[in-house]
Design a protein around this motif. Structure first.
Motif, PDB file in Angstrom:
ATOM      1  N   ILE A   1       0.846  -1.194   0.000  1.00 31.22           N
ATOM      2  CA  ILE A   1       0.000   0.000   0.000  1.00 31.22           C
ATOM      3  C   ILE A   1       0.883   1.246   0.000  1.00 31.22           C
ATOM      4  CG2 ILE A   1      -1.890  -1.163   1.182  1.00 31.22           C
ATOM      5  CD1 ILE A   1      -1.010   0.217   3.772  1.00 31.22           C
ATOM      6  N   PRO A   2       0.346   2.377  -0.477  1.00 29.87           N
ATOM      7  CA  PRO A   2       1.169   3.585  -0.544  1.00 29.87           C
ATOM      8  C   PRO A   2       1.340   4.276   0.808  1.00 29.87           C
ATOM      9  CG  PRO A   2      -1.016   4.019  -1.417  1.00 29.87           C
ATOM     10  CD  PRO A   2      -0.958   2.543  -1.125  1.00 29.87           C
ATOM     11  N   VAL A   3       2.424   5.034   0.906  1.00 31.36           N
ATOM     12  CA  VAL A   3       2.716   5.897   2.048  1.00 31.36           C
ATOM     13  C   VAL A   3       2.769   7.328   1.519  1.00 31.36           C
ATOM     14  CG1 VAL A   3       4.434   6.525   3.792  1.00 31.36           C
ATOM     15  CG2 VAL A   3       4.006   4.104   3.260  1.00 31.36           C
ATOM     16  N   VAL A   4       2.038   8.219   2.157  1.00 29.18           N
ATOM     17  CA  VAL A   4       1.925   9.590   1.660  1.00 29.18           C
ATOM     18  C   VAL A   4       2.328  10.573   2.762  1.00 29.18           C
ATOM     19  CG1 VAL A   4       0.402  11.331   0.667  1.00 29.18           C
ATOM     20  CG2 VAL A   4       0.086   8.918   0.071  1.00 29.18           C
ATOM     21  N   ILE A   5       3.231  11.487   2.429  1.00 31.64           N
ATOM     22  CA  ILE A   5       3.739  12.489   3.364  1.00 31.64           C
ATOM     23  C   ILE A   5       3.559  13.872   2.747  1.00 31.64           C
ATOM     24  CG2 ILE A   5       5.708  13.306   4.706  1.00 31.64           C
ATOM     25  CD1 ILE A   5       4.838  10.468   5.437  1.00 31.64           C
ATOM     26  N   GLY A   6       3.008  14.804   3.499  1.00 31.59           N
ATOM     27  CA  GLY A   6       2.862  16.174   3.031  1.00 31.59           C
ATOM     28  C   GLY A   6       3.588  17.157   3.928  1.00 31.59           C
ATOM     29  N   SER A   7       3.832  18.363   3.407  1.00 29.28           N
ATOM     30  CA  SER A   7       4.530  19.430   4.144  1.00 29.28           C
ATOM     31  C   SER A   7       5.877  18.951   4.677  1.00 29.28           C
ATOM     32  CB  SER A   7       3.665  19.991   5.277  1.00 29.28           C
ATOM     33  OG  SER A   7       2.510  20.628   4.756  1.00 29.28           O
ATOM     34  N   ALA A   8       6.673  18.405   3.771  1.00 26.54           N
ATOM     35  CA  ALA A   8       7.965  17.816   4.125  1.00 26.54           C
ATOM     36  C   ALA A   8       8.822  18.773   4.942  1.00 26.54           C
ATOM     37  CB  ALA A   8       8.716  17.432   2.849  1.00 26.54           C
ATOM     38  N   GLY A   9       9.477  18.212   5.960  1.00 25.14           N
ATOM     39  CA  GLY A   9      10.425  18.980   6.747  1.00 25.14           C
ATOM     40  C   GLY A   9       9.826  20.088   7.573  1.00 25.14           C
ATOM     41  N   GLY A  10       8.516  20.101   7.719  1.00 20.41           N
ATOM     42  CA  GLY A  10       7.857  21.093   8.549  1.00 20.41           C
ATOM     43  C   GLY A  10       7.245  22.224   7.777  1.00 20.41           C
ATOM     44  N   ALA A  11       8.026  22.933   6.960  1.00 15.25           N
ATOM     45  CA  ALA A  11       7.525  24.101   6.240  1.00 15.25           C
ATOM     46  C   ALA A  11       7.285  23.832   4.761  1.00 15.25           C
ATOM     47  CB  ALA A  11       8.483  25.288   6.410  1.00 15.25           C
ATOM     48  N   GLY A  12       7.847  22.755   4.237  1.00 16.68           N
ATOM     49  CA  GLY A  12       7.510  22.311   2.893  1.00 16.68           C
ATOM     50  C   GLY A  12       8.133  23.056   1.743  1.00 16.68           C
ATOM     51  N   ALA A  13       9.219  23.804   1.955  1.00 17.67           N
ATOM     52  CA  ALA A  13       9.917  24.466   0.854  1.00 17.67           C
ATOM     53  C   ALA A  13      10.994  23.533   0.289  1.00 17.67           C
ATOM     54  CB  ALA A  13      10.533  25.780   1.317  1.00 17.67           C
ATOM     55  N   ALA A  14      11.692  24.006  -0.743  1.00 14.01           N
ATOM     56  CA  ALA A  14      12.668  23.154  -1.445  1.00 14.01           C
ATOM     57  C   ALA A  14      13.699  22.527  -0.507  1.00 14.01           C
ATOM     58  CB  ALA A  14      13.358  23.963  -2.548  1.00 14.01           C
ATOM     59  N   PRO A  15      14.324  23.279   0.424  1.00 12.88           N
ATOM     60  CA  PRO A  15      15.316  22.622   1.292  1.00 12.88           C
ATOM     61  C   PRO A  15      14.699  21.581   2.211  1.00 12.88           C
ATOM     62  CG  PRO A  15      14.974  24.911   1.946  1.00 12.88           C
ATOM     63  CD  PRO A  15      14.286  24.738   0.645  1.00 12.88           C
ATOM     64  N   HIS A  16      13.447  21.780   2.608  1.00  7.84           N
ATOM     65  CA  HIS A  16      12.772  20.810   3.471  1.00  7.84           C
ATOM     66  C   HIS A  16      12.465  19.530   2.702  1.00  7.84           C
ATOM     67  CE1 HIS A  16      11.710  24.922   4.885  1.00  7.84           C
ATOM     68  NE2 HIS A  16      12.016  24.402   6.064  1.00  7.84           N
ATOM     69  N   LEU A  17      12.008  19.684   1.465  1.00 11.12           N
ATOM     70  CA  LEU A  17      11.698  18.519   0.649  1.00 11.12           C
ATOM     71  C   LEU A  17      12.974  17.737   0.325  1.00 11.12           C
ATOM     72  CD1 LEU A  17       9.482  16.952  -0.802  1.00 11.12           C
ATOM     73  CD2 LEU A  17       9.774  18.485  -2.770  1.00 11.12           C
ATOM     74  N   ALA A  18      14.059  18.445   0.018  1.00 14.86           N
ATOM     75  CA  ALA A  18      15.332  17.772  -0.245  1.00 14.86           C
ATOM     76  C   ALA A  18      15.830  17.031   0.997  1.00 14.86           C
ATOM     77  CB  ALA A  18      16.375  18.795  -0.705  1.00 14.86           C
ATOM     78  N   TRP A  19      15.631  17.627   2.150  1.00 12.14           N
ATOM     79  CA  TRP A  19      16.021  17.014   3.432  1.00 12.14           C
ATOM     80  C   TRP A  19      15.277  15.703   3.641  1.00 12.14           C
ATOM     81  CZ3 TRP A  19      13.051  16.439   8.029  1.00 12.14           C
ATOM     82  CH2 TRP A  19      13.773  16.206   9.206  1.00 12.14           C
ATOM     83  N   LEU A  20      13.949  15.716   3.399  1.00 13.26           N
ATOM     84  CA  LEU A  20      13.165  14.507   3.599  1.00 13.26           C
ATOM     85  C   LEU A  20      13.506  13.453   2.541  1.00 13.26           C
ATOM     86  CD1 LEU A  20      10.979  13.300   5.414  1.00 13.26           C
ATOM     87  CD2 LEU A  20       9.295  14.019   3.726  1.00 13.26           C
ATOM     88  N   ARG A  21      13.719  13.892   1.317  1.00 10.50           N
ATOM     89  CA  ARG A  21      14.081  12.929   0.278  1.00 10.50           C
ATOM     90  C   ARG A  21      15.422  12.264   0.604  1.00 10.50           C
ATOM     91  NH1 ARG A  21      15.174  13.659  -6.269  1.00 10.50           N
ATOM     92  NH2 ARG A  21      16.166  11.622  -6.455  1.00 10.50           N
ATOM     93  N   GLY A  22      16.344  13.028   1.180  1.00 14.67           N
ATOM     94  CA  GLY A  22      17.614  12.439   1.586  1.00 14.67           C
ATOM     95  C   GLY A  22      17.428  11.323   2.600  1.00 14.67           C
ATOM     96  N   ILE A  23      16.461  11.487   3.487  1.00 18.10           N
ATOM     97  CA  ILE A  23      16.167  10.430   4.474  1.00 18.10           C
ATOM     98  C   ILE A  23      15.622   9.196   3.771  1.00 18.10           C
ATOM     99  CG2 ILE A  23      14.684   9.831   6.431  1.00 18.10           C
ATOM    100  CD1 ILE A  23      14.912  12.747   7.350  1.00 18.10           C
ATOM    101  N   VAL A  24      14.727   9.403   2.810  1.00 17.81           N
ATOM    102  CA  VAL A  24      14.181   8.274   2.058  1.00 17.81           C
ATOM    103  C   VAL A  24      15.284   7.577   1.271  1.00 17.81           C
ATOM    104  CG1 VAL A  24      12.570   7.592   0.233  1.00 17.81           C
ATOM    105  CG2 VAL A  24      11.878   9.268   1.942  1.00 17.81           C
ATOM    106  N   ASP A  25      16.201   8.348   0.674  1.00 18.45           N
ATOM    107  CA  ASP A  25      17.333   7.761  -0.039  1.00 18.45           C
ATOM    108  C   ASP A  25      18.104   6.799   0.869  1.00 18.45           C
ATOM    109  OD1 ASP A  25      16.670   9.281  -2.248  1.00 18.45           O
ATOM    110  OD2 ASP A  25      18.281  10.748  -1.957  1.00 18.45           O
ATOM    111  N   GLU A  26      18.363   7.249   2.093  1.00 16.36           N
ATOM    112  CA  GLU A  26      19.123   6.423   3.034  1.00 16.36           C
ATOM    113  C   GLU A  26      18.352   5.171   3.423  1.00 16.36           C
ATOM    114  OE1 GLU A  26      20.354   8.652   6.403  1.00 16.36           O
ATOM    115  OE2 GLU A  26      21.469  10.140   5.231  1.00 16.36           O
ATOM    116  N   ILE A  27      17.045   5.331   3.678  1.00 15.08           N
ATOM    117  CA  ILE A  27      16.228   4.177   4.071  1.00 15.08           C
ATOM    118  C   ILE A  27      16.167   3.165   2.935  1.00 15.08           C
ATOM    119  CG2 ILE A  27      13.884   3.440   4.654  1.00 15.08           C
ATOM    120  CD1 ILE A  27      13.553   6.161   6.088  1.00 15.08           C
ATOM    121  N   ALA A  28      15.899   3.645   1.728  1.00 15.63           N
ATOM    122  CA  ALA A  28      15.778   2.743   0.583  1.00 15.63           C
ATOM    123  C   ALA A  28      17.091   2.001   0.320  1.00 15.63           C
ATOM    124  CB  ALA A  28      15.351   3.528  -0.653  1.00 15.63           C
TER     125      ALA A  28
END
Length: 456
Positions: free
Chosen positions: A75-102
């Motif tokens: 099933i899918p996992v959905v996350i919104g407002s990445a990193g708290g405020a949801g701007a480019a650095p926050h989204l990149a920060w969260l994607r970096g975490i997913v990169d590490e997990i994957a």
């Protein structure tokens, strides 16, 4: 599909959840695991500075469990407002975490990444076209506000999430988003009623806060059917009641019947809350009323630099004279630094035990207890100037004379040494407005990232 089950893991990604509650939710066969990851409640600093207000280790812990569960159940996992405020650095920060997990787990994933940043020229053109309006009691937007913002985001609705799930995303990582959107997207993709889906999602976004006792660090399950939905906590120590769910429906809302959001509002005039069993609540009658689509814009600009000093006092004569002392300190600062323009700094003094929480809105501003807490704060155009002003105000208050004073050793008790703290950059909201748009998805392009999994 007669029903769709949505598992809300936690009120904000990084707030945590008990593994037992989460596993109980997974045992119910959810179709979606979701979490809102942000809010503007912590103030403008995090958007302005591009920093997360949640801890990376805590976010990684939550997200790893959610992703592994999603893979396990398909099933899918959905996350919104990445990193708290949801701007480019926050989204990149969260994607970096997913990169590490994957990479660490060798996961094969299809991720949809949806930025929420909006360029200045788009907003300026909308301002020129008359498509931007102020929120109630807020100021009109100016071009200067737009240019001064370090980051500008638009709060996306459900459409980008629906598109990402339709195209097969295993995980959706989105920038700033309308809080219920991450929970409502899958039900809307499958044709469920928009009013019921959004109302259920509005409660699920805070996880188990709508339970008794409430908690933002525990799980909640929502089951949406064609004419109602049911909410139930997954921790046996909690239960939902009609009162707790109805009360949370009004969370952060000024109108109990009309809850605005992107593209319309929830009409709860005919909403009914009933007990489903000992721990669940059934909700029916929620309706969505469509309106011209608008996104909320958020932006923050640098205001200056802050220095803070924390102290306490318990001399009853000092407490009695506290207003006079504070005004005397302000006057001494202005007199001692006549060459510093008054509009280049702010000197704030909060008195906890009097009006520290509500300030001028406090109906009973006189101190009533045996002691008070005092926070002296200077905000100025440079950190050095903030240090100077806070330090002078602190030392002045420490030795300020007042009627009834018995000791000249000092008026304040400092819990810390050093007594003054650099709080660094200070940001203020510069954009907090609505922008009309014809296409609810056009502002939010979707990029897919495929994680190949373990090649072995």
């Amino acid at each position: 599909m007669d029903e769709i089950r949505v598992l809300s893991a936690t009120a904000i990604l990084g707030y945590g959840f008990p593994d037992a509650s989460f596993e109980a939710g997974l045992a119910r066969g959810p179709h979606l695991i979701a979490a809102d990851a942000g809010s503007c409640d912590p103030g403008p600093y995090y958007l302005g500075a591009g920093a997360s207000f949640t801890d990376r280790t805590a976010v990684t812990r939550d997200l790893e469990r959610m992703i592994r569960a999603g893979q396990r159940l398909g099933i899918p996992v959905v996350i919104g407002s990445a990193g708290g405020a949801g701007a480019a650095p926050h989204l990149a920060w969260l994607r970096g975490i997913v990169d590490e997990i994957a990479a660490g787990q060798g996961l094969r994933l299809r991720a949809a990444v949806i930025p929420a940043d909006i360029d200045r020229e788009t907003v300026l053109q909308a301002l020129r076209d008359g498509r931007i309006s102020a929120l109630p009691h807020g100021p009109q937007l100016t071009a200067e506000d737009i240019h001064a913002s370090t980051h500008l985001v638009a709060q996306m609705g459900t459409a980008p999430f629906v598109a990402a799930l339709r195209d097969g995303a295993d995980i959706v990582l989105a920038g700033r988003a309308y809080d219920p959107a991450v929970f409502a997207a899958l039900p809307l993709l499958h044709g469920f009623d928009e009013g019921l889906a959004l109302h259920m999602s509005k409660i699920l976004e805070c996880a188990a806060i709508a339970a008794v006792p409430g908690s933002g660090s525990d799980c909640m399950l929502g089951t949406l059917r064609r004419d109602h939905f049911v909410l139930e906590p997954l921790n046996p120590v909690r239960r939902c009641t009609p009162t707790s769910v109805a009360a949370h429906t009004l969370y952060e809302k000024s109108d109990p019947y009309h809850l605005p959001g992107p593209g319309g509002y929830l009409d709860l005039s005919d909403c009914v809350f009933t007990s489903e069993d000992e721990r669940g609540v059934r909700v029916s009658g929620s309706r969505h009323i469509a309106q011209p689509f608008a996104v909320k814009l958020e932006g923050a600009r640098l205001r200056g630099y802050r220095t803070v000093s924390v102290a306490g006092a318990r001399d009853p004569y000092f407490i009695r004279e506290i207003d006079t002392v504070i005004q005397g300190v302000r006057d001494r600062v202005a007199d001692n630094f006549p060459d510093i323009p008054p509009d280049s700094y702010e000197l704030l003094v909060r008195v906890y035990g009097a009006d520290g929480c509500m300030g001028p809105l406090e109906p009973s501003p006189r101190p009533a207890g045996h002691e008070v807490g005092i926070v002296i704060e200077a905000v100025a155009d440079s950190q050095d100037l903030a240090d100077t002003l806070c330090g002078f105000a602190r030392s002045t208050m420490l030795h300020f004379g007042y009627p009834g004073r018995l000791s000249t050793a000092g008026n304040l008790a400092f819990p810390y040494s050093p007594s003054d703290f650099h709080a660094g950059e200070v940001y203020e909201w510069s954009v907090h407005h609505l922008m009309a748009t014809d296409d609810p998805a056009a502002l939010f392009p979707i990029t897919f990232v495929d994680y190949p999994g373990d090649p072995s």
